[in-house]
Design an enzyme around this catalytic site. Sequence first.
Site, short mmCIF file in Angstrom:
data_model
loop_
_atom_site.label_atom_id
_atom_site.label_comp_id
_atom_site.label_asym_id
_atom_site.label_seq_id
_atom_site.Cartn_x
_atom_site.Cartn_y
_atom_site.Cartn_z
CE1 TYR A 127 3.26 0.00 -1.95
CE2 TYR A 127 3.55 -1.59 -3.46
CZ TYR A 127 3.54 -1.47 -2.44
OH TYR A 127 4.65 -1.87 -1.31
CE LYS A 132 6.12 1.07 0.17
NZ LYS A 132 6.57 1.47 1.58
CB SER A 143 7.94 -2.44 -4.05
OG SER A 143 7.13 -2.94 -4.46
#
Length: 328
Positions: free
Chosen positions: A140, A144, A116
């Site tokens: 988050y 990643k 991402s």
Amino acid sequence: MNVLVVGGAGYIGSHTAKALHRAGFTPVVFDNLVYGHRWAVRWGPFVEADLADKAAILEALRRYRIEAVIHFAAYAYVGESMQNPAKYFRNNVAHMLNLLEAMVEVGVQPIVFSSSCATYGIPHAVPIREDFPQAPINPYGETKLMGERMLKWFGVGHGLRWVALRYFNASGADPEGELGEVHDPETHLIPLVIDAALGRRPPVRIFGTDYPTPDGTAIRDYIHVDDLASAHVRALQYLLEGGEPVALNLGTGQGTSVREVIRAVERVALRPVPAEEAPRRPGDPPVLVADPSLAKKVLGWEARYQEIVDIVRTAWNFAIRHSRVSSA
Ligand code: UDP
């Protein structure tokens, strides 16, 4: 060739399963259906299981003689990750480790991983290149980045061969209308604006009108989900042809503001969108735009959808057919 599509019942995973099928691969979808949809699995076998269950991963790899993996399965709500980081580290990192260990055990080497632009945090410049510092500003994005790091070291230690694809803002829907974005809860801008236009939801809230951008609203690089799907197929082919491990941005290279998205929906919907101004959403960088030139060089891939209005049109067509609305 059988390809394990982990998270293949989700938004980007299901579009990729369809693209794989079209390219002559058999997608074997592995999904726990926590956020995925059974109706979105249509192009190959389905294994309903969770990455927490390593025995189930081994069984799927062996039973279907899997030769490559595409890994989408992850929690992806930035706000939730701030409130419940353990949920994110457990699922996105610890359970991914099960997948990588199982691959090593069975001897499957190629993997394409959903990374991402959230791994960059707040970039010091735009457009963002792959060699920019990765400094996530939420759990988050951190998970990643940890996924990318695990791939790197499994490559060094076990010969895993990987491509990490750093998506910008996935958007739009299957132009044939079979698949689209159905999140519950929905937090993404385009489906919320469309639902506001259709009167299915309250007016859309514009998060932040005081950004240092031409119209004061935040700018993102909206990339069509079909373009993401084709990039995964290309990345898989690249690995099967012996390509070296690499991380690549997937975006159009064009920035679109929140107000421009709303205008695009108004053009497609032929009606005004009720909208109201609201404070910035915590953790949102002002501008995120990809430099996609490395993906073009390495994969020969380029986004076909360059105009926001064309992306919105596919999402609109899906939304008016798919009348079920998830909770906000
Ligand atoms: N956004 C907004 N109102 C909403 C949802 C999103 O103004 O109801 C803005 C958000 O602040 C960001 C952009 O739209 O600048 C894209 O947000 P989205 O959640 O779709 O994707 P993200 O960039 O967070 O991955």
